[in-house]
Structure formats: structure tokens, C-alpha cells
Motif scaffolding. Structure first.
Motif, PDB file in Angstrom:
ATOM      1  N   ALA A 290     -37.221 -14.743 123.920  1.00  0.00           N
ATOM      2  CA  ALA A 290     -36.908 -15.827 124.856  1.00  0.00           C
ATOM      3  C   ALA A 290     -35.604 -16.521 124.465  1.00  0.00           C
ATOM      4  O   ALA A 290     -34.745 -16.766 125.327  1.00  0.00           O
ATOM      5  N   SER A 291     -35.406 -16.794 123.168  1.00  0.00           N
ATOM      6  CA  SER A 291     -34.165 -17.497 122.814  1.00  0.00           C
ATOM      7  C   SER A 291     -32.950 -16.590 122.971  1.00  0.00           C
ATOM      8  O   SER A 291     -31.877 -17.061 123.346  1.00  0.00           O
ATOM      9  N   ALA A 292     -33.117 -15.299 122.723  1.00  0.00           N
ATOM     10  CA  ALA A 292     -31.982 -14.388 122.937  1.00  0.00           C
ATOM     11  C   ALA A 292     -31.572 -14.391 124.406  1.00  0.00           C
ATOM     12  O   ALA A 292     -30.389 -14.338 124.732  1.00  0.00           O
ATOM     13  N   SER A 293     -32.576 -14.482 125.279  1.00  0.00           N
ATOM     14  CA  SER A 293     -32.257 -14.445 126.714  1.00  0.00           C
ATOM     15  C   SER A 293     -31.582 -15.724 127.183  1.00  0.00           C
ATOM     16  O   SER A 293     -30.929 -15.744 128.215  1.00  0.00           O
ATOM     17  N   THR A 294     -31.734 -16.798 126.406  1.00  0.00           N
ATOM     18  CA  THR A 294     -31.048 -18.034 126.799  1.00  0.00           C
ATOM     19  C   THR A 294     -29.767 -18.227 125.989  1.00  0.00           C
ATOM     20  O   THR A 294     -29.213 -19.317 125.918  1.00  0.00           O
ATOM     21  N   GLY A 295     -29.322 -17.154 125.363  1.00  0.00           N
ATOM     22  CA  GLY A 295     -27.997 -17.187 124.724  1.00  0.00           C
ATOM     23  C   GLY A 295     -27.974 -17.549 123.252  1.00  0.00           C
ATOM     24  O   GLY A 295     -26.911 -17.748 122.684  1.00  0.00           O
ATOM     25  N   ASN A 296     -29.146 -17.599 122.609  1.00  0.00           N
ATOM     26  CA  ASN A 296     -29.167 -17.894 121.172  1.00  0.00           C
ATOM     27  C   ASN A 296     -28.536 -16.739 120.394  1.00  0.00           C
ATOM     28  O   ASN A 296     -29.037 -15.616 120.379  1.00  0.00           O
ATOM     29  N   GLU A 297     -27.417 -17.070 119.729  1.00  0.00           N
ATOM     30  CA  GLU A 297     -26.607 -16.038 119.079  1.00  0.00           C
ATOM     31  C   GLU A 297     -27.325 -15.385 117.900  1.00  0.00           C
ATOM     32  O   GLU A 297     -27.206 -14.173 117.675  1.00  0.00           O
ATOM     33  N   VAL A 298     -28.092 -16.184 117.156  1.00  0.00           N
ATOM     34  CA  VAL A 298     -28.781 -15.662 115.976  1.00  0.00           C
ATOM     35  C   VAL A 298     -29.858 -14.651 116.390  1.00  0.00           C
ATOM     36  O   VAL A 298     -29.960 -13.550 115.820  1.00  0.00           O
ATOM     37  N   ALA A 299     -30.630 -15.013 117.398  1.00  0.00           N
ATOM     38  CA  ALA A 299     -31.672 -14.115 117.892  1.00  0.00           C
ATOM     39  C   ALA A 299     -31.042 -12.846 118.462  1.00  0.00           C
ATOM     40  O   ALA A 299     -31.516 -11.725 118.229  1.00  0.00           O
ATOM     41  N   ARG A 300     -29.945 -13.051 119.183  1.00  0.00           N
ATOM     42  CA  ARG A 300     -29.249 -11.926 119.804  1.00  0.00           C
ATOM     43  C   ARG A 300     -28.768 -10.928 118.740  1.00  0.00           C
ATOM     44  O   ARG A 300     -28.988  -9.720 118.861  1.00  0.00           O
ATOM     45  N   SER A 301     -28.140 -11.441 117.698  1.00  0.00           N
ATOM     46  CA  SER A 301     -27.610 -10.498 116.713  1.00  0.00           C
ATOM     47  C   SER A 301     -28.716  -9.839 115.890  1.00  0.00           C
ATOM     48  O   SER A 301     -28.558  -8.710 115.432  1.00  0.00           O
ATOM     49  N   ALA A 302     -29.864 -10.514 115.760  1.00  0.00           N
ATOM     50  CA  ALA A 302     -30.990  -9.872 115.071  1.00  0.00           C
ATOM     51  C   ALA A 302     -31.480  -8.667 115.880  1.00  0.00           C
ATOM     52  O   ALA A 302     -31.843  -7.630 115.323  1.00  0.00           O
ATOM     53  N   LEU A 303     -31.463  -8.818 117.192  1.00  0.00           N
ATOM     54  CA  LEU A 303     -31.890  -7.713 118.060  1.00  0.00           C
ATOM     55  C   LEU A 303     -30.867  -6.572 118.033  1.00  0.00           C
ATOM     56  O   LEU A 303     -31.222  -5.390 117.967  1.00  0.00           O
ATOM     57  N   ILE A 304     -29.589  -6.935 118.069  1.00  0.00           N
ATOM     58  CA  ILE A 304     -28.527  -5.924 118.014  1.00  0.00           C
ATOM     59  C   ILE A 304     -28.625  -5.132 116.705  1.00  0.00           C
ATOM     60  O   ILE A 304     -28.525  -3.905 116.692  1.00  0.00           O
ATOM     61  N   ASP A 305     -28.865  -5.851 115.617  1.00  0.00           N
ATOM     62  CA  ASP A 305     -28.989  -5.216 114.303  1.00  0.00           C
ATOM     63  C   ASP A 305     -30.148  -4.212 114.270  1.00  0.00           C
ATOM     64  O   ASP A 305     -29.988  -3.072 113.819  1.00  0.00           O
ATOM     65  N   ALA A 306     -31.315  -4.626 114.792  1.00  0.00           N
ATOM     66  CA  ALA A 306     -32.481  -3.724 114.786  1.00  0.00           C
ATOM     67  C   ALA A 306     -32.220  -2.505 115.668  1.00  0.00           C
ATOM     68  O   ALA A 306     -32.558  -1.373 115.313  1.00  0.00           O
TER      69      ALA A 306
END
Ligand SMILES: [Zn+2]
Length: 394
Positions: A290-306
Motif C-alpha cells: 500500500a505505501s509503495a502504491s502511494t509513492g513511498n520510496e523506501v517501500a518501492r525500492s525494497a520491492l525493486i530489490d526483491a
């Protein structure tokens, strides 16, 4: 033994599967597709119409281009119903479908507490009876129940172990079958999603590899005309493919398996969020998505990394199986950032993959359980014919 009755039944199943996967078909086309004689097709389809399996088209869909209209045969949606049950860490749902995969009734039963497997299965069975009743159907109209859940590869179909929901040695099939009085088939999620991909996107190419990414990483494949999954002799899947240099410990005793490095667990590790307890784990994964979808950069990069870690597994799959398509499914796998991370890392690895060869699954949980139940209880040949391209209709 191949008795006349068996042969007859097999031909009937072939015809049923052709019509179910390819839509309304003329008898002439069935001769072409099945290799049976015109006389045999006429005889068998006549009986199938009498039995309520097939219906004759009303002509609206018939093709007038050739000047002479041919009556087309369709699968009768009202022939039987099937029930589909999805159990995952973050959701539970039920669906009642007709004989052509159409949703008749559905229910989100995520509220059912799954901490006590026996009690929750009984509750689920009650919910299933309720949706059959709400649809105005009778239990005798239902051919069977397809259950899709996160299974650990095990030797027994009877005792289910499902780590993502914390179930160990639960007799899921017998509890549901007893409570519902219906036949029940249980399958791992990657396999049921892959089947639905094969059927819904028919005709497809000859081979497909599916990777389901949730908290862990599961896989299943369609190779050489066979649907295979961990547990099928000769197919181990990629769950325990280890990435060199990664230190996360896997339940298999090794380090760096995709299971612990390329899925939800990796994401939570990166974010420093706890995941020992499964409720907390599912909540944290949901929050991260949910936070990645609202633009949270930390959550986003954790997903990109995985996603980037999964690329090592995908690279191996491409090298070893060379499938025409790789499909990525699951709550993490379907995330856009995760998928971007996967594609970017593949490029870094020097893998230039043709566009559309690696895709995200568009199959809904419902479709996965419905087609699994239809194949198990209504049309056993459905996967086989779905994967054979039809000759052009033009
Ligand atoms: Zn492992």
C-alpha cells in the motif's frame, strides 16, 4: 482398460474440452479438431445434448460468411456448478461457477479466522453451503470443489502443510469433503494459476513457466504437454534455487534460496519489519504494498530489490527450460515495482528478453479455482486441448 464405454467417454471429454476452451464450434470443425469421423461426432454430440452437457447454438453466433449457416454447439452453462475456494495468507474467498467458468455467486470469507484449521474449514464449508443456497442451486447440482492454497511440496495429498498460513498436517480434503458431502481437489496456487493462464489465453505457445511470489516463491510449469509442479517427478521448481552471496537462511537448511531472497520475506527484511508471526507478516506485506502504491520510496525500492533477486532465478529458468512464456503471479509478483526490478536486473545480467515473453499474471484467484474444479470434475481434457492452437478461423 480401454473398453468401448471408456473410449466413448474419452471422446466425449475431448469434444467437451474443445467446445469449452474454444467456444461455439460446428460439428464439421469438431471433426477437424478431434480426428473423429463425422458420424461419430454426430452420434456423440447428440447424446451430449440429451445429457445436458451441450446445447445447440441459436444461430446468432453462426457464421454466414460462407453462405451456408452451420449450427454451432456450445457448452451448456447450466450443466453443473463447481465451487472454488482460495486460501492464502492475506485472503480467503469462495466462488460458485457454472459449467463454462462464469461466476454465479461469490463471497469474500477473509474474516474466517484460520488460526485453528479444523474449525476454520468447518466455517468455510458452512459459507460454501450458504453461497450454493443463495444462488438458488442444490448441492446435487455441484460437481465438486477446487481448493487452491499455498502448499509445501509434500508426499501426501491427504495431510496438507501450508507454511504461509501456518497449517501443518491438516486433512483439508477429508474435512471439507465430509462437511460438504462433495468431492474435493486440492492444488498448490502456482499450478492452479498456471492452468487458468493456459486455458484463458489459449491458444498459447508450447511451454509456460509460472513463478508465484508472495511471502515465499513457488513455481509450476507446462512443459512437453504436461502440467508439472514440485512433487512431480523430474520437476523441482525454483523455490530453493540459491543465489550466491546471499546469507538469509532458508527452511531447507541452505542460504540464499529465492524463497527467502526474492519474495515478501526479502522485502520485510529490507524494511526491517518483523515476519515471524504469520498475521503480522501478512499485515506488514499489505502495508508495504500500500505505501509503495502511494509513492513511498523506501517501500518501492525494497520491492525493486526483491524483484532484482528473482531475476537470477528467471535467468536460470530461461537457460534451462527456455519456455515461450514466463508468467509472474502472486501479491508481490503482480506489483509493478517488483516487476520493474526483475526486468532491470535481467538486463544487467545481459539477458535481452523479448517483450511479452515475461508477463505478469492477469488471472484472478477465482479463475484459478474455477478451472481447476472444472478440469477435475467436469472436463478433464481441458488443459490438453487449450494448449493446441486451432487452425485459423478465417
Ligand atoms: Zn531453501
Amino acid at each position: 482398460m480401454l473398453t468401448t464405454a471408456n473410449l466413448r467417454r474419452r471422446n466425449e471429454q475431448k469434444i467437451h474440452a474443445q467446445i469449452l476452451s474454444k467456444g461455439p464450434i460446428s460439428r464439421k470443425k469438431l471433426v477437424e479438431l478431434t480426428g473423429l469421423t463425422g458420424a461419430a461426432i454426430s452420434r456423440i454430440t447428440r447424446d451430449m445434448i440429451t445429457d445436458g452437457i451441450l446445447i445447440e447454438g441459436d444461430g446468432a453466433a453462426a457464421n454466414g460468411r460462407l453462405g451456408r449457416r452451420e449450427v454451432e454447439l456450445s457448452a451448456n452453462p447450466g450443466f453443473r456448478y463447481v465451487l472454488g475456494l482460495t486460501i492464502t495468507g492475506d485472503r480467503r474467498s469462495l466462488v460458485l461457477s457454472d459449467s463454462v467458468g462464469g461466476v454465479v455467486q461469490e463471497a469474500d470469507i477473509t474474516v474466517v479466522d484460520i488460526s485453528d484449521p479444523k474449525r476454520s474449514l468447518k466455517e468455510i464449508a458452512e459459507a460454501a453451503k450458504a453461497i450454493i443456497f443463495e444462488a438458488g442451486a442444490k448441492k446435487s447440482d455441484v460437481a465438486g470443489v477446487g481448493v487452491s492454497m499455498p502448499l509445501a511440496a509434500s508426499l501426501s495429498d491427504e495431510m496438507v502443510t501450508a507454511p504461509p498460513i501456518n497449517w501443518r498436517d491438516v486433512p483439508v480434503r477429508s474435512i471439507l469433503a465430509k462437511s460438504l458431502g462433495l468431492p474435493v481437489k486440492i492444488e498448490a496456487r502456482p499450478t492452479s494459476i498456471l492452468r487458468a493462464e493456459l486455458i484463458r489465453h489459449a491458444p498459447i505457445s508450447d511451454s509456460m513457466f509460472l513463478i508465484n511470489v508472495a511471502y515465499g516463491v513457488g513455481s509450476s510449469a507446462y512443459l512437453n504437454g504436461q502440467l508439472v509442479h514440485p512433487g512431480t517427478p523430474g520437476f523441482g521448481g525454483i523455490t530453493h534455487f540459491a543465489i550466491q552471496g546471499e546469507t538469509a537462511e532458508c527452511s531447507c537448511g541452505r542460504q540464499g534460496c529465492l524463497e527467502v531472497c526474492a519474495g515478501g520475506r526479502r522485502v520485510l527484511d529490507t524494511l526491517g519489519l518483523p515476519h515471524d508471526e504469520f498475521d503480522q507478516r501478512n499485515r506488514n506485506i499489505a502495508e508495504c504494498l500500500a505505501s509503495a502504491s502511494t509513492g513511498n520510496e523506501v517501500a518501492r525500492s525494497a520491492l525493486i530489490d526483491a524483484g532484482g533477486k528473482l531475476a537470477f532465478g528467471v535467468d536460470a529458468v530461461l537457460a534451462m527450460f527456455d519456455p515461450s512464456k514466463i508468467v509472474i503471479s502472486g501479491e508481490i509478483g503482480r506489483n509493478q515495482h517488483y516487476f520493474e526490478g526483475l526486468l532491470a536486473q535481467l538486463k544487467t545480467l545481459g539477458r535481452n528478453v523479448q517483450q511479452d515473453r515475461i508477463v505478469q499474471s492477469s488471472i484472478k484467484s477465482h479463475d484459478a479455482t474455477i478451472w481447476m474444479a472444472l478440469q477435475s470434475f467436469v472436463a478433464p481434457e481441458i488443459v490438453n486441448v487449450s494448449t493446441v492452437p486451432t487452425s485459423s478461423h478465417l
